[in-house]
Design a protein around this motif. Structure first.
Motif, PDB file in Angstrom:
ATOM      1  N   PRO A  78      85.835  89.994   9.690  1.00  0.00           N
ATOM      2  CA  PRO A  78      86.585  89.906   8.829  1.00  0.00           C
ATOM      3  C   PRO A  78      88.436  89.890   9.091  1.00  0.00           C
ATOM      4  O   PRO A  78      89.010  89.866   8.884  1.00  0.00           O
ATOM      5  N   HIS A  79      87.862  90.029  10.862  1.00  0.00           N
ATOM      6  CA  HIS A  79      89.489  89.720  12.094  1.00  0.00           C
ATOM      7  C   HIS A  79      90.440  88.985  12.098  1.00  0.00           C
ATOM      8  O   HIS A  79      90.943  88.481  12.627  1.00  0.00           O
ATOM      9  N   GLY A  80      88.990  87.111  12.459  1.00  0.00           N
ATOM     10  CA  GLY A  80      90.312  86.575  12.303  1.00  0.00           C
ATOM     11  C   GLY A  80      90.029  86.433  14.209  1.00  0.00           C
ATOM     12  O   GLY A  80      90.459  85.222  15.051  1.00  0.00           O
ATOM     13  N   ASN A  81      88.787  86.592  15.089  1.00  0.00           N
ATOM     14  CA  ASN A  81      89.008  86.827  16.223  1.00  0.00           C
ATOM     15  C   ASN A  81      88.860  85.763  17.303  1.00  0.00           C
ATOM     16  O   ASN A  81      88.826  85.738  18.427  1.00  0.00           O
ATOM     17  N   THR A  82      87.784  85.233  16.996  1.00  0.00           N
ATOM     18  CA  THR A  82      86.433  84.301  17.743  1.00  0.00           C
ATOM     19  C   THR A  82      87.085  83.095  17.696  1.00  0.00           C
ATOM     20  O   THR A  82      88.517  82.748  17.081  1.00  0.00           O
ATOM     21  N   PRO A  83      87.269  82.798  19.077  1.00  0.00           N
ATOM     22  CA  PRO A  83      88.221  81.507  19.645  1.00  0.00           C
ATOM     23  C   PRO A  83      88.123  79.757  18.559  1.00  0.00           C
ATOM     24  O   PRO A  83      87.270  80.146  18.238  1.00  0.00           O
ATOM     25  N   SER A  84      88.817  79.360  18.370  1.00  0.00           N
ATOM     26  CA  SER A  84      88.298  78.304  17.656  1.00  0.00           C
ATOM     27  C   SER A  84      86.998  77.426  17.903  1.00  0.00           C
ATOM     28  O   SER A  84      86.869  77.512  16.553  1.00  0.00           O
ATOM     29  N   SER A  85      87.007  77.082  19.221  1.00  0.00           N
ATOM     30  CA  SER A  85      85.778  76.714  18.893  1.00  0.00           C
ATOM     31  C   SER A  85      84.903  77.170  18.597  1.00  0.00           C
ATOM     32  O   SER A  85      83.141  76.255  17.792  1.00  0.00           O
ATOM     33  N   VAL A  86      84.434  78.130  18.353  1.00  0.00           N
ATOM     34  CA  VAL A  86      83.382  79.584  18.018  1.00  0.00           C
ATOM     35  C   VAL A  86      83.388  79.256  16.154  1.00  0.00           C
ATOM     36  O   VAL A  86      82.576  79.272  15.589  1.00  0.00           O
ATOM     37  N   LYS A  87      84.728  79.445  15.513  1.00  0.00           N
ATOM     38  CA  LYS A  87      85.288  79.416  14.043  1.00  0.00           C
ATOM     39  C   LYS A  87      84.775  77.261  13.591  1.00  0.00           C
ATOM     40  O   LYS A  87      83.711  77.792  12.491  1.00  0.00           O
ATOM     41  N   THR A  88      84.883  76.795  14.263  1.00  0.00           N
ATOM     42  CA  THR A  88      84.536  75.125  13.712  1.00  0.00           C
ATOM     43  C   THR A  88      82.989  75.371  13.356  1.00  0.00           C
ATOM     44  O   THR A  88      82.639  74.262  13.130  1.00  0.00           O
ATOM     45  N   PHE A  89      82.512  75.923  15.279  1.00  0.00           N
ATOM     46  CA  PHE A  89      80.965  75.335  15.175  1.00  0.00           C
ATOM     47  C   PHE A  89      79.913  76.532  13.443  1.00  0.00           C
ATOM     48  O   PHE A  89      79.018  75.994  13.274  1.00  0.00           O
TER      49      PHE A  89
END
Length: 242
Positions: A78-89
């Motif tokens: 819920p916090h948006g803190n994962t790296p962009s590449s992880v969000k895309t994956f």
């Protein structure tokens, strides 16, 4: 199902209201049986979608196959803190599992740090990759408005629209506040109507407040009190006809 230009109790139907709702099944302690029961509720009321945790996307997609209820999930939640590449994956995996709507949390701390190019690039990268895999996928960007200044909310609206996402969204429902009428009006005023849509999420528990949110500019509503909201409308409509 399109909404009236000025939604009111009188010109809305229970079916219209149901098709504004993304029914949320996101509590961390939810069991598989509770998720399945929530999917059954969505099918019964014919909501716009169900929004489940990433681990439950396959389960929901199987349960709702053959219905008109879409399956959505959350990214970087819920916090948006994962790296962009992880969000895309995570987004691509969710599509593979059956999701057609993705609600991603932007990096709140980096937005507040003024790293605007980074925020835009993250949204654009995820959106481009997801739409390359599934052109019809819907991307919603969660701001967590209770943690932002009005100026930061306006910036987030502009960055989201520039990056090509479909929705701006008020909240996760897991922070210090939810959807407010001033925030919805601000978000509607700072996005292009018909291009970028607005989702109210967090604290929408009654029919009257749902309608207020629609009047303030919301196109979609995140809610967990779906059955109470729609049952209330049906009962009030029936009473009005007597």
């Amino acid at each position: 199902m399109s909404l009236p230009a000025n939604p009111t109790f009188d010109n809305l139907t229970p079916e219209m209201v149901a098709k504004t709702i993304d029914h949320a099944l996101l509590k961390p302690e939810m069991t598989v049986d509770e998720v399945l029961a929530g999917c059954q509720l969505c099918a019964k009321y014919n909501t716009a979608s169900v929004c489940v945790k990433p681990c439950d996307v396959k389960l929901a997609a199987d349960a709702l196959r053959g219905t008109t209820v879409d399956v959505g999930t959350v990214i970087g939640f819920p916090h948006g803190n994962t790296p962009s590449s992880v969000k895309t994956f995570e987004a691509l995996q969710a599509i593979e599992d059956g999701a057609v709507e993705l609600d991603m949390v932007l990096n709140i701390g980096h937005l507040k740090s003024g790293r605007h190019d980074e925020i835009r690039d993250e949204i654009r990268s995820l959106t481009s990759a997801a739409k390359a895999k599934m052109p019809e996928v819907v991307i919603k960007v969660i701001f967590e408005c209770s943690l932002l200044t009005d100026e930061e909310k306006v910036v987030a609206c502009k960055l989201t629209e520039e990056a090509g996402a479909d929705y701006v969204k008020t909240s996760t429902g897991f922070s210090t506040g939810g959807a407010t009428i001033p925030d919805l009006k601000l978000m509607r005023a700072n996005t292009t109507k018909g291009k970028t849509f607005v989702k109210a999420s967090g604290g929408v528990r009654t029919l009257d407040y749902l309608i207020e949110c629609l009047q303030a500019g919301a196109d979609r509503i995140g809610a967990s009190a779906t059955d109470q909201i729609i049952d209330d409308m049906r009962a009030r409509k029936a009473a009005a006809q007597q």
